[in-house]
Design a protein around this motif. Structure first.
Motif, PDB file in Angstrom:
ATOM      1  N   CYS A 150      54.693  25.728  71.088  1.00 52.36           N
ATOM      2  CA  CYS A 150      55.357  26.197  72.314  1.00 52.36           C
ATOM      3  C   CYS A 150      54.316  26.408  73.414  1.00 52.36           C
ATOM      4  N   LEU A 151      54.763  26.265  74.646  1.00 52.21           N
ATOM      5  CA  LEU A 151      53.866  26.526  75.771  1.00 52.21           C
ATOM      6  C   LEU A 151      53.474  27.995  75.818  1.00 52.21           C
ATOM      7  N   THR A 168      60.876  27.321  74.762  1.00 50.68           N
ATOM      8  CA  THR A 168      61.125  25.986  74.236  1.00 50.68           C
ATOM      9  C   THR A 168      59.888  25.458  73.516  1.00 50.68           C
ATOM     10  N   ARG A 169      60.105  24.562  72.568  1.00 52.07           N
ATOM     11  CA  ARG A 169      58.991  23.976  71.811  1.00 52.07           C
ATOM     12  C   ARG A 169      58.842  22.499  72.170  1.00 52.07           C
ATOM     13  N   HIS A 170      57.634  22.010  71.998  1.00 53.64           N
ATOM     14  CA  HIS A 170      57.346  20.612  72.307  1.00 53.64           C
ATOM     15  C   HIS A 170      57.061  19.787  71.064  1.00 53.64           C
ATOM     16  N   ALA A 171      57.134  20.406  69.861  1.00 56.89           N
ATOM     17  CA  ALA A 171      56.831  19.703  68.619  1.00 56.89           C
ATOM     18  C   ALA A 171      57.600  20.307  67.463  1.00 56.89           C
ATOM     19  N   ARG A 227      58.333  15.946  68.155  1.00 53.16           N
ATOM     20  CA  ARG A 227      59.648  16.574  68.080  1.00 53.16           C
ATOM     21  C   ARG A 227      60.720  15.527  67.777  1.00 53.16           C
TER      22      ARG A 227
END
Length: 360
Positions: A286-287, A307-310, A359
């Motif tokens: 996540c950022l 939000t997550r990116h992976a 993701r």
């Protein structure tokens, strides 16, 4: 105080373990300082701007500590209520002591959550040996006998296969005030990581699927197999708890998923009024991690994105697992986090590794 603390402000953390360490590191990224108060020097002291070592029972020392900071938070749920109250007499404490009071007592916790209309496992209070038979009749003969206080990572609890085992189990727990929980035939366990701001804004991280080994969290994997419908319901349940506690910061809510055909597919197991082991994956997927968002919340800052990116699997490094640090450090697409603990004892959390994938 509703004004956001400016960079350069100091956040006090009660507790000096690995959660405090990761909170302090995240605060530093925002230009915030941390002052640790701990009874035993730990990894958090190595990375914080300052540290005070003293007993949590020394309320005068706690108040003196609180005089040096702008706001106080905590990294473990067994901070004595007297210590939290002493700190709150000088500086804001976030989350508030009410969350501590509820989470520190399993009977109080289950009664509180049940009163909100949220499902929990059937339970009964056991204060003495005379309560054992009525408790078994109330919740069933199979379940878990748990001490009301101080249990974590599988400690302070004994599985029961029949009512005949209860007296010996209660004796093994040294007759401590306990709760008998009925057996719940769940499919798997998930957790909700909810963060609530000072103004009441609420955000959620994606729900991880959790697996355990010897009563200790082994892995947390995101995404979980939980449907969007049930994930939404889980978030509603966690939000209801956070609102009822007037909570500020990250709250971990562990839940059982009983399957789509159950009358209530989700059931709360327990809550943790702090950043949570099952949220360590957010540090790399996540950022803004759970640690940064907790510090943003207690400092009155805007919440960051959840939000997550992976996709990711977090694996705890328990005891001797940490001896493989060189191989883990060389592993592609893996982020290694070590807690700086000097001795790898059985059952001791020494670090974790986050293994990332694109993701899905």
């Amino acid at each position: 105080m509703m004004t956001a603390l400016p960079p350069g402000s100091t956040i006090g953390i009660l507790g000096g373990g690995q959660l405090g360490r990761m909170l302090a590191l995240s605060a530093a990224q925002l230009g915030l300082k941390c002052h640790i108060y701990t009874d035993v020097p730990g990894g958090a002291c190595d990375v914080a701007a300052s540290a005070t070592v003293g007993p949590f029972e020394d309320t005068d020392k706690i108040r003196a500590f609180a005089e040096t900071v702008d706001v106080v938070t905590y990294e473990f749920e067994n901070v004595p209520l007297e210590a939290a109250a002493a700190a709150e007499s000088v500086a804001p404490v976030r989350p508030g002591p009410k969350a501590l009071a509820v989470a520190q007592d399993r009977l109080e916790e289950k009664t509180f959550i049940s009163a909100l209309g949220i499902a929990v496992a059937p339970f009964a209070s056991v204060s003495s040996a005379a309560d054992l038979a009525p408790a078994a009749r109330a919740v069933g003969e199979t379940g878990i006998l748990k001490t009301r206080r101080l249990g974590y990572d599988g400690k302070g609890q004994i599985r029961i296969k029949s009512a005949a085992e209860l007296p010996a189990a209660f004796e093994m727990l040294k007759g401590a005030p306990s709760v008998l929980e009925g057996f719940v035939p769940f499919a798997y366990e998930v957790s909700v990581l909810v963060v609530r701001s000072l103004s009441g804004e609420i955000r959620f991280y994606d729900l991880p699927l959790n697996t355990h080994k010897d009563g200790i969290l082994d892995t947390s994997t995101v995404p979980s197999p939980l449907s969007a419908l049930h994930a939404g319901r889980a978030c509603e349940m966690a939000a209801g708890i956070a609102k009822a506690l007037d909570y500020v910061g990250v709250l971990g809510v562990e839940m059982f998923y009983l399957g789509p055909d159950a009358p209530e597919p989700l059931m709360v197991n327990e809550i943790a009024p702090r950043v949570h082991n099952s949220g360590h994956w957010t540090m790399d997927a996540c950022l803004v991690s759970q640690f940064e968002n907790h510090m943003r919340a207690v400092a009155g800052w805007p919440l960051g994105p959840t939000t997550r990116h992976a996709d990711v699997t977090m694996t705890n490094l328990i005891g001797a697992d940490v001896n493989h640090w060189q191989a883990l450090a060389a592993e592609p697409d893996a982020a290694l986090h070590l807690y700086g603990k000097p001795e790898a004892r059985p059952g001791r959390k020494m670090g974790h590794v986050n293994r990332l994938k694109p993701r899905s």
